[in-house]
Scaffold this motif. Structure first.
Motif, short mmCIF file in Angstrom:
data_model
loop_
_atom_site.label_atom_id
_atom_site.label_comp_id
_atom_site.label_asym_id
_atom_site.label_seq_id
_atom_site.Cartn_x
_atom_site.Cartn_y
_atom_site.Cartn_z
N GLY A 16 -3.03 -2.23 -2.61
CA GLY A 16 -3.28 -1.01 -2.42
C GLY A 16 -4.52 -0.86 -1.52
N THR A 17 -4.80 0.14 -0.63
CA THR A 17 -5.78 0.45 0.07
C THR A 17 -6.80 1.58 -0.51
N ALA A 18 -7.90 1.91 -0.12
CA ALA A 18 -8.55 3.15 -0.23
C ALA A 18 -7.76 4.37 0.41
N PRO A 78 0.73 -1.18 -0.03
CA PRO A 78 -0.10 -0.09 -0.01
C PRO A 78 0.91 1.32 0.00
N PRO A 107 -3.73 3.81 -1.76
CA PRO A 107 -3.80 3.27 -3.23
C PRO A 107 -2.26 2.90 -3.64
N GLN A 116 -5.47 -4.49 -6.47
CA GLN A 116 -6.61 -3.99 -5.34
C GLN A 116 -5.98 -2.37 -5.38
N HIS A 117 -7.07 -1.50 -5.64
CA HIS A 117 -6.66 0.01 -5.53
C HIS A 117 -5.59 0.47 -6.03
#
Length: 86
Positions: free
Chosen positions: A42-44, A16, A47, A70-71
């Motif tokens: 990644g995360t919200a 991330p 990202p 992801q993201h």
């Protein structure tokens, strides 16, 4: 991601918040010659970003099974004849 011809599949893992900056005309090609995968975590809140000016994009070839994006944010990628993610 390209392992040795006689080696096990390789995995490229991106954590991330990482930003990968790419040169013009660059392509991120996963499993072009041999099996391999791209794992983008990644995360919200954090990202993963692939950025640059005029780079071609990310290509997941047939042997890239198990890849996970992801993201992922793609910036400045793609051309008239190639999408930013294929």
């Amino acid at each position: 991601v390209a392992p040795a011809a006689d080696g096990p599949p390789s995995t490229l893992t991106i954590e991330p918040g990482v930003e990968v900056k790419l040169a013009p005309n660059a392509t991120v090609a996963i499993a072009y010659y041999n099996a391999g995968k791209l794992v983008v975590k990644g995360t919200a809140e954090k990202p993963v970003k692939f950025s640059g000016t005029g780079w071609r994009g990310v290509t997941l070839h047939d042997a890239a099974g198990g890849s996970s994006l992801q993201h992922l944010v793609l910036s400045g990628a793609g051309t008239d004849d190639q999408a930013a993610l294929t």
